[in-house]
Design an enzyme around this catalytic site. Structure first.
Site, PDB file in Angstrom:
ATOM      1  N   SER A   1       0.750  -1.191   0.054  1.00  0.00           N
ATOM      2  CA  SER A   1      -0.072  -0.037  -0.221  1.00  0.00           C
ATOM      3  C   SER A   1       0.800   1.179  -0.099  1.00  0.00           C
ATOM      4  O   SER A   1       0.364   2.156  -0.011  1.00  0.00           O
ATOM      5  CB  SER A   1      -0.904   0.042   1.111  1.00  0.00           C
ATOM      6  OG  SER A   1      -0.226  -0.319   2.395  1.00  0.00           O
TER       7      SER A   1
ATOM      8  N   HIS B   1     -39.530  23.165 -11.559  1.00  0.00           N
ATOM      9  CA  HIS B   1     -39.632  22.515 -12.941  1.00  0.00           C
ATOM     10  C   HIS B   1     -38.663  23.122 -13.867  1.00  0.00           C
ATOM     11  O   HIS B   1     -38.904  22.891 -15.177  1.00  0.00           O
ATOM     12  CB  HIS B   1     -40.841  22.065 -13.266  1.00  0.00           C
ATOM     13  CG  HIS B   1     -41.838  21.760 -12.516  1.00  0.00           C
ATOM     14  ND1 HIS B   1     -42.282  20.242 -12.116  1.00  0.00           N
ATOM     15  CD2 HIS B   1     -42.759  22.352 -11.627  1.00  0.00           C
ATOM     16  CE1 HIS B   1     -43.114  20.275 -11.177  1.00  0.00           C
ATOM     17  NE2 HIS B   1     -43.513  21.387 -10.719  1.00  0.00           N
TER      18      HIS B   1
ATOM     19  N   SER C   1     -13.128  27.793 -27.289  1.00  0.00           N
ATOM     20  CA  SER C   1     -13.024  26.829 -28.164  1.00  0.00           C
ATOM     21  C   SER C   1     -12.135  26.808 -29.288  1.00  0.00           C
ATOM     22  O   SER C   1     -11.793  28.042 -29.546  1.00  0.00           O
ATOM     23  CB  SER C   1     -14.642  26.673 -28.700  1.00  0.00           C
ATOM     24  OG  SER C   1     -14.411  25.737 -29.779  1.00  0.00           O
TER      25      SER C   1
ATOM     26  N   LYS D   1     -16.945  31.227 -28.511  1.00  0.00           N
ATOM     27  CA  LYS D   1     -17.473  30.554 -27.047  1.00  0.00           C
ATOM     28  C   LYS D   1     -16.707  30.678 -26.094  1.00  0.00           C
ATOM     29  O   LYS D   1     -15.491  31.124 -26.059  1.00  0.00           O
ATOM     30  CB  LYS D   1     -17.328  29.117 -27.500  1.00  0.00           C
ATOM     31  CG  LYS D   1     -18.538  28.695 -28.490  1.00  0.00           C
ATOM     32  CD  LYS D   1     -18.783  27.071 -28.632  1.00  0.00           C
ATOM     33  CE  LYS D   1     -19.390  26.832 -27.391  1.00  0.00           C
ATOM     34  NZ  LYS D   1     -19.619  25.328 -27.156  1.00  0.00           N
TER      35      LYS D   1
ATOM     36  N   GLU E   1     -18.467  22.579 -15.078  1.00  0.00           N
ATOM     37  CA  GLU E   1     -18.766  21.221 -15.568  1.00  0.00           C
ATOM     38  C   GLU E   1     -17.821  20.291 -14.819  1.00  0.00           C
ATOM     39  O   GLU E   1     -18.451  19.179 -14.668  1.00  0.00           O
ATOM     40  CB  GLU E   1     -18.606  21.111 -17.093  1.00  0.00           C
ATOM     41  CG  GLU E   1     -19.705  22.017 -17.842  1.00  0.00           C
ATOM     42  CD  GLU E   1     -19.070  22.212 -19.234  1.00  0.00           C
ATOM     43  OE1 GLU E   1     -19.744  21.415 -20.139  1.00  0.00           O
ATOM     44  OE2 GLU E   1     -17.982  23.044 -19.548  1.00  0.00           O
TER      45      GLU E   1
ATOM     46  N   LYS F   1      -8.093   3.914   1.899  1.00  0.00           N
ATOM     47  CA  LYS F   1      -7.479   5.235   1.802  1.00  0.00           C
ATOM     48  C   LYS F   1      -7.425   5.776   0.516  1.00  0.00           C
ATOM     49  O   LYS F   1      -7.764   6.971   0.332  1.00  0.00           O
ATOM     50  CB  LYS F   1      -5.885   4.970   2.197  1.00  0.00           C
ATOM     51  CG  LYS F   1      -5.629   4.468   3.575  1.00  0.00           C
ATOM     52  CD  LYS F   1      -4.379   4.303   3.796  1.00  0.00           C
ATOM     53  CE  LYS F   1      -4.429   3.022   5.088  1.00  0.00           C
ATOM     54  NZ  LYS F   1      -5.312   1.945   4.768  1.00  0.00           N
TER      55      LYS F   1
HETATM   56  N1  ARG Z   1      -1.287  -1.278   5.435  1.00  0.00           N
HETATM   57  C1  ARG Z   1      -2.298  -1.769   6.202  1.00  0.00           C
HETATM   58  C2  ARG Z   1      -3.528  -1.217   6.202  1.00  0.00           C
HETATM   59  O1  ARG Z   1      -3.715   0.134   5.459  1.00  0.00           O
HETATM   60  C3  ARG Z   1      -1.841  -1.636   7.799  1.00  0.00           C
HETATM   61  C4  ARG Z   1      -2.431  -2.624   8.604  1.00  0.00           C
HETATM   62  C5  ARG Z   1      -1.930  -3.864   8.437  1.00  0.00           C
HETATM   63  N2  ARG Z   1      -2.127  -4.836   9.495  1.00  0.00           N
HETATM   64  C6  ARG Z   1      -2.118  -6.176   9.445  1.00  0.00           C
HETATM   65  N3  ARG Z   1      -2.416  -6.717  10.160  1.00  0.00           N
HETATM   66  N4  ARG Z   1      -1.722  -6.441   8.502  1.00  0.00           N
HETATM   67  O2  ARG Z   1      -4.695  -1.460   6.489  1.00  0.00           O
END
Ligand code: ARG
Length: 467
Positions: free
Chosen positions: A33, A166, A287, A293, A300, A335
């Protein structure tokens, strides 16, 4: 001490005591990650400093080790801030990348930092800190947007425009009143943000893997050091839930929906056919083929970002809905949704604030449109009720006949000769013309929250005192 990059290490050296082999390349790829959670570096370091300080205070680690850890973490913080830190996918995530680097910098003392904590409470902490900061930023940005609207509302408290239902002309309103409708919406969004901050203002650190810990930690101390109101009360819930992230996304989606409606109105208002507003050059584009334009691209894109934010909300709700307690790795997917939505929301609020501040309002165009479409028909009906004593239903019918006549003559209600009106209902006098203008119509709507300039000014004062 060796300053070599952390790439020579991999995370299974940190958790893989019982593993005979390292991970498959695909495993490494799906598991990592670091590509996105490196955004949490500052929160991770803050959390670790607070944790180490507490561990030393409680006599769980020595003061010397704590000092080394804190010094090492501060070094890493400046390395990352200066772009001198090499993130490694083999080290999985931000937590392991920082811990591995700490070991390189300070040696065995680094291994004591992870006492009485798990990555499960660590990531819950880092992410909560990040979302809390983002909510605080959102609150400020909404305050700026509300301020922009209050200025425009004040400037146009008397400017009459058609009000729509409307998207058909309904009754005249003031542009100030219309602006204040958005102030109400964004004001509620901001209060949702404030509530969300209150909900997540609890410190997760010390929940450990899921069950708490046998070490004599002080969770109140870390909570205070990290600016939380108090520690969370259930270690299982602490590492399991991401409702704080979902709440952020839900608020972003609602705010986005409001922004998108505004964007849609700006798109409509800025067409040559409407011509109610003209966007500044700074917030529109030309444009490449049609020289005449001026396109409302920013509006948008705000409308489009809202779709993207909705996607993030649904994604995270879906990720979470089937997970048994406590932590599952699925939660690592929380995330990107939040980061992406936060970026979209920030951009959308900033672009909207700029557009609202900069756009030129064509009050004359609005006024001309306000008088079209028999927008004062309700005023005629109300006059018949008030001055001629008709039941509202009868007045509605009489007015309908007047509208039909005006339509057939190709004129407005106020242009119908008195004789024509009297032919429809004999009680009509020439005093009726006083209510048929758009100015008289809006000025009469003095009910609390109504469109009369005097009322709109009261609501502006109410919000000025709260912004
Ligand atoms: N990178 C993991 C996450 O975002 C961290 C937690 C990992 N925990 C584990 N027991 N593998 O969730």
């Amino acid at each position: 001490m060796a300053e070599s990059n952390t790439d020579t290490k991999s995370s299974n050296q940190m958790w893989g005591g019982r593993f005979a082999s390292g991970p498959d390349a695909i495993m490494e790829e799906i598991n990592a990650s670091i590509g996105f959670d490196k955004k949490l570096f500052a929160q991770d370091i803050r959390g670790s400093i607070a944790h180490a300080t507490m561990l030393a205070h409680q006599g769980i680690i020595s003061a010397e080790d704590k000092d080394k850890i804190v010094h090492g973490l501060n070094t890493i913080l400046s390395e990352i801030e200066r772009g001198n830190f090499e993130f490694s996918r083999r080290l999985e995530d931000i937590h392991m990348n920082i811990e591995a680097r700490l070991a390189t910098l300070i040696g065995p003392a680094a291994g004591r930092l992870h006492t009485a904590r798990s990555r499960n409470d660590q990531v819950a902490l880092d992410f909560r800190l990040w979302v809390k900061e983002e909510l605080e930023k959102t609150e400020k940005m909404l305050t700026g947007l509300i301020a922009a609207f209050l200025d425009r509302a004040e400037e146009h408290a008397e400017s009459v425009m058609p009000g729509f239902t409307h998207l058909q002309t309904a009754q005249p309103v003031t542009f100030g009143h219309h602006c204040m409708a958005y102030v109400e919406m964004f004001g509620r969004d901001r209060s949702r943000v404030r509530h969300a901050i209150e909900h997540l203002d609890e410190s997760p650190i010390g929940a450990a893997a899921l069950a708490g810990t046998g070490y004599p930690i002080d969770r109140h101390m870390t909570a205070k050091a990290l600016g939380f109101r108090e520690p969370t009360r259930n270690s299982i819930d602490t590492v399991s839930d991401r409702d704080f992230a979902i709440e952020f996304l839900a608020i972003a989606a609602i705010t986005g929906m409001h922004l998108s409606r505004l964007a849609e109105e700006i798109v409509i208002w800025s067409t040559p056919q409407f011509g109610f507003v003209r966007l500044s050059d700074a917030f529109s584009t030309g444009s490449s083929i049609m020289p005449q334009k001026k396109n409302p691209d920013a509006a948008e894109l705000v409308r489009a970002k809202t779709g993207r934010i909705n996607g993030s909300l649904i994604a995270l709700l879906t990720i979470m809905k089937g997970l048994p307690l406590a932590y599952s790795k699925d939660m690592q997917e929380d995330k990107e949704q939040v980061f992406d939505a936060a970026e979209s929301l920030e951009l959308a609020i900033a672009a909207m604030t700029g557009m609202v501040r900069d756009m030129t309002v064509n009050a004359a165009r609005m006024k001309a449109a306000a008088g079209s479409g028999f927008s004062t028909a309700t005023d005629l009906a109300d006059w018949l009720v008030r001055e001629a004593g008709l039941p509202f239903r009868d007045a509605h019918h009489v007015t309908g006949r007047a509208v039909a006549l005006a339509e057939s003559k190709g004129c407005g209600l106020a242009e119908l000769p008195l004789a024509d009106l009297q032919a429809i209902h004999s009680d009509i006098t020439n005093k009726v013309y006083d209510v048929l203008t758009v100015e008289a119509s809006v000025a009469s709507r003095k009910s609390f929250g109504g469109t009369a300039p005097s009322e709109v000014r009261k609501q502006i004062a109410f919000w000025r005192a709260r912004n």
